[in-house]
Design an enzyme around this catalytic site. Sequence first.
Site, PDB file in Angstrom:
ATOM      1  N   HIS A   1       0.798  -1.140  -0.113  1.00  0.00           N
ATOM      2  CA  HIS A   1       0.183   0.011  -0.047  1.00  0.00           C
ATOM      3  C   HIS A   1       0.777   1.355  -0.051  1.00  0.00           C
ATOM      4  CE1 HIS A   1      -4.050   2.194   1.201  1.00  0.00           C
ATOM      5  NE2 HIS A   1      -3.085   3.087   1.652  1.00  0.00           N
ATOM      6  N   GLU A   2       1.647   1.326   1.121  1.00  0.00           N
ATOM      7  CA  GLU A   2       2.710   2.559   0.953  1.00  0.00           C
ATOM      8  C   GLU A   2       3.610   2.626  -0.135  1.00  0.00           C
ATOM      9  OE1 GLU A   2       1.886   4.639   3.109  1.00  0.00           O
ATOM     10  OE2 GLU A   2       0.602   3.323   4.269  1.00  0.00           O
TER      11      GLU A   2
ATOM     12  N   HIS B   1       2.098   4.192  -2.924  1.00  0.00           N
ATOM     13  CA  HIS B   1       1.786   5.734  -2.851  1.00  0.00           C
ATOM     14  C   HIS B   1       3.313   6.307  -3.022  1.00  0.00           C
ATOM     15  CE1 HIS B   1      -1.795   5.938  -0.812  1.00  0.00           C
ATOM     16  NE2 HIS B   1      -1.566   5.573   0.258  1.00  0.00           N
TER      17      HIS B   1
END
Length: 356
Positions: free
Chosen positions: A17-18, A21
């Site tokens: 997820h990170e 980003h």
Amino acid sequence: MGLIIWLIVIQIAVILHEGAHYLVARMQGAKVSAFSVGMGPIIAKFKAAGTEWRLSALPIGGYVLIDDLGPESLEGQSKSRLTPWGKIAVLFAGPLSNWLLAILLMAGIFSSQGVPQTDYSKAEIHRVLPGSAAEKDGIKEGDLLVAIDGKPLPEQETVDGEPRMGYMKLQDAIRSKEPNTLTFQRGNTTYDVKLSFEWKAGARYGVEYSPKQNVKPVPNYFAALGEAWNQSIKIVPQALQSFAKGITQTFTAPLSPSSEVAGPVASAQAAGALAREGGLWGVLTFATLVNMSLAIFNLIPIPGLDGGRILLVVIQLLMRRPLQPAHEAMINFTGFVFLMVFMMLVFLGDIIRVIP
């Protein structure tokens, strides 16, 4: 075992997820100050590609600090490298990565194990209590209820304006004051049970049941991908409804375990149970659920979540001017506090759930 599986699955999901980003931000030339695996005190770090890479003490979660996403970039001395649409792309990338991984994992499970399908027009008996009225009526584990009083069970019906699955009519028959005839299927034969059970508060007929579960085979992984995509779309409204109900339950009945939202204790127990029952496929099923839940939950428009931050960017686009940095920071901080209180209540409810 369940705790270890839970930690590994959660950590992989958060890193993905990170990382999404981070990648989308860097693709647009944005500055990323730090990327941490884990939370809390930093125990190791190094700097590369303009980013400080950190290993933090608590192996739960992680974070990425993207300078141009902060409110100070909107009215700061230096112009943000990210356009409003660029910010939306960065924020959306995290949930999207978890969504795509969930679909890929689901497709792998479907191609190997088949696609589970629920038949709500049949009630499958899972357990018959010894000495119960159901046992005296000759009902056995594995029997399928297919009709009541000669009428096949519907897939779904509307009761008091609310949708209700057909298999639940067994409960109505058990509690009915009128005599009913239940038609069961056992293998290739059918038999009838004339229900004479007299229900009253606290009485039990003695069966545990659920809708019939079928398995649909798929020819290859690509066909499984299509099935996984369809399933992922169907999950969204159900998940949103569960999250909304879970949040409401958590704040209206604090410290009461919610039937809709699971904390780390319940999640670790579920991970262990799936691993014991399904082995590797059980673990992959748990990973699918975690990634799908993380994707959907993060897109809820609550300040502090990706969905809430996307909403703020959209509002600024509609206003054609940025929010005051202090206002945006306060909105995000309020959302963060709300989420921390929510998570704490869910965790405490988890603890109460496991206390004998």
